[in-house]
Scaffold this motif. Structure first.
Motif, PDB file in Angstrom:
ATOM      1  N   LEU A  94      -2.204  15.499   3.826  1.00 39.09           N
ATOM      2  CA  LEU A  94      -1.612  15.284   2.508  1.00 39.09           C
ATOM      3  C   LEU A  94      -0.189  15.814   2.463  1.00 39.09           C
ATOM      4  O   LEU A  94       0.692  15.218   1.837  1.00 39.09           O
ATOM      5  N   ASP A  95       0.075  16.923   3.139  1.00 40.01           N
ATOM      6  CA  ASP A  95       1.427  17.463   3.154  1.00 40.01           C
ATOM      7  C   ASP A  95       2.390  16.520   3.877  1.00 40.01           C
ATOM      8  O   ASP A  95       3.549  16.366   3.475  1.00 40.01           O
ATOM      9  N   THR A 146      -5.594  16.178  -5.069  1.00 36.30           N
ATOM     10  CA  THR A 146      -6.145  16.054  -3.721  1.00 36.30           C
ATOM     11  C   THR A 146      -5.869  14.651  -3.179  1.00 36.30           C
ATOM     12  O   THR A 146      -5.370  13.774  -3.893  1.00 36.30           O
ATOM     13  N   GLY A 147      -6.237  14.456  -1.931  1.00 35.44           N
ATOM     14  CA  GLY A 147      -6.117  13.132  -1.353  1.00 35.44           C
ATOM     15  C   GLY A 147      -6.943  12.104  -2.097  1.00 35.44           C
ATOM     16  O   GLY A 147      -6.528  10.943  -2.247  1.00 35.44           O
ATOM     17  N   ARG A 148      -8.090  12.520  -2.582  1.00 35.41           N
ATOM     18  CA  ARG A 148      -8.929  11.599  -3.352  1.00 35.41           C
ATOM     19  C   ARG A 148      -8.228  11.167  -4.636  1.00 35.41           C
ATOM     20  O   ARG A 148      -8.299   9.996  -5.032  1.00 35.41           O
ATOM     21  N   ALA A 205      -9.583   7.275   3.207  1.00 39.59           N
ATOM     22  CA  ALA A 205      -9.410   7.287   4.660  1.00 39.59           C
ATOM     23  C   ALA A 205      -8.081   6.665   5.073  1.00 39.59           C
ATOM     24  O   ALA A 205      -7.495   7.041   6.101  1.00 39.59           O
ATOM     25  N   THR A 206      -7.581   5.711   4.277  1.00 39.85           N
ATOM     26  CA  THR A 206      -6.304   5.075   4.579  1.00 39.85           C
ATOM     27  C   THR A 206      -5.174   6.092   4.587  1.00 39.85           C
ATOM     28  O   THR A 206      -4.264   6.030   5.418  1.00 39.85           O
ATOM     29  N   LEU A 207      -5.237   7.033   3.662  1.00 45.25           N
ATOM     30  CA  LEU A 207      -4.189   8.048   3.585  1.00 45.25           C
ATOM     31  C   LEU A 207      -4.128   8.870   4.861  1.00 45.25           C
ATOM     32  O   LEU A 207      -3.050   9.093   5.426  1.00 45.25           O
ATOM     33  N   THR A 254       0.834  -1.204   0.000  1.00 45.98           N
ATOM     34  CA  THR A 254       0.000   0.000   0.000  1.00 45.98           C
ATOM     35  C   THR A 254       0.869   1.253   0.000  1.00 45.98           C
ATOM     36  O   THR A 254       0.625   2.201  -0.752  1.00 45.98           O
ATOM     37  N   GLY A 255       1.912   1.245   0.840  1.00 47.61           N
ATOM     38  CA  GLY A 255       2.802   2.397   0.896  1.00 47.61           C
ATOM     39  C   GLY A 255       3.476   2.672  -0.429  1.00 47.61           C
ATOM     40  O   GLY A 255       3.569   3.826  -0.861  1.00 47.61           O
TER      41      GLY A 255
END
Length: 203
Positions: free
Chosen positions: A61-62, A39-41, A52-54, A18-19
């Motif tokens: 995000l930063d 964006t995160g999305r 949500a995992t992020l 995942t990472g």
């Protein structure tokens, strides 16, 4: 008859995958759109994970962007500069590789993003007080310094006179990045002169 035990899963296997997927997604998006262009999305969709995992793993995000930057620096650390037999030629070879990297599309995108994130933090826009960013930015810079110090240490072991790490940063690395970022001079202008200056010769 005793049953064979179920195969054990490698610890962190799924987490590591995942990472890697998330990091690859971030690097691609930064190269294509810059830090403010996604964006995160967007990251989650490209990486194939839930958004949500992020935020559960990186918080913001930063913070994720800085984690990616630190990982890139770590990869550079694990791929050291070739040992040519002399510090001068080591630096010359490194300069050529840096010019190639900085000149490719997206070559400066990650660095610009790191600097932008740091600027936001200094302006008080970081909800976690900068703790995560400080740690990750330090990791990024420390990994870069490790690569340089390895080159200096092996030159010292050969009996060569070597400058301090800060001198290499000031006289060698900083000018290359400044040229690339601000375009006031071609990145590959007089690399031999840059190496001479770093080693204490005339400029």
């Amino acid at each position: 008859m005793a049953q064979n035990p179920a195969p054990r899963k490698r610890p962190g296997g799924r987490t590591a995958r995942t990472g890697r997927a998330v990091h690859e997604a971030v690097r691609g998006l930064i190269a294509e759109h810059g830090r403010d262009g996604f964006t995160g999305r967007d990251v989650a969709e490209r990486a194939g994970v839930h958004e949500a995992t992020l935020y559960r793993r990186w918080g913001t995000l930063d913070n994720l962007v800085l984690d990616v930057a630190a990982s890139v620096a770590q990869l550079n650390e694990e791929s050291p500069i070739p040992d040519t037999g002399s510090l001068r030629e080591d630096l010359r070879a490194w300069a050529t590789a840096l010019v190639d990297d900085l000149s490719r599309p997206g070559g400066l995108a990650l660095l610009r993003t790191v600097l932008a994130v740091r600027t936001d933090e200094s302006a008080g826009q970081d909800p976690d007080g900068g703790r995560g960013r400080d740690r990750q930015l330090t990791d990024f810079l420390a990994a870069r310094g490790v690569v340089i110090q390895q080159v200096l240490d092996r030159a010292t072991a050969r009996g060569e006179a070597t400058p301090e790490l800060a001198t290499v940063l000031d006289r060698f690395l900083a000018p290359l990045y400044l040229r690339a970022m601000f375009g006031y001079r071609e990145v590959d202008h007089d690399l031999d002169g840059l190496v001479d200056h770093t080693l204490g010769g005339p400029r």
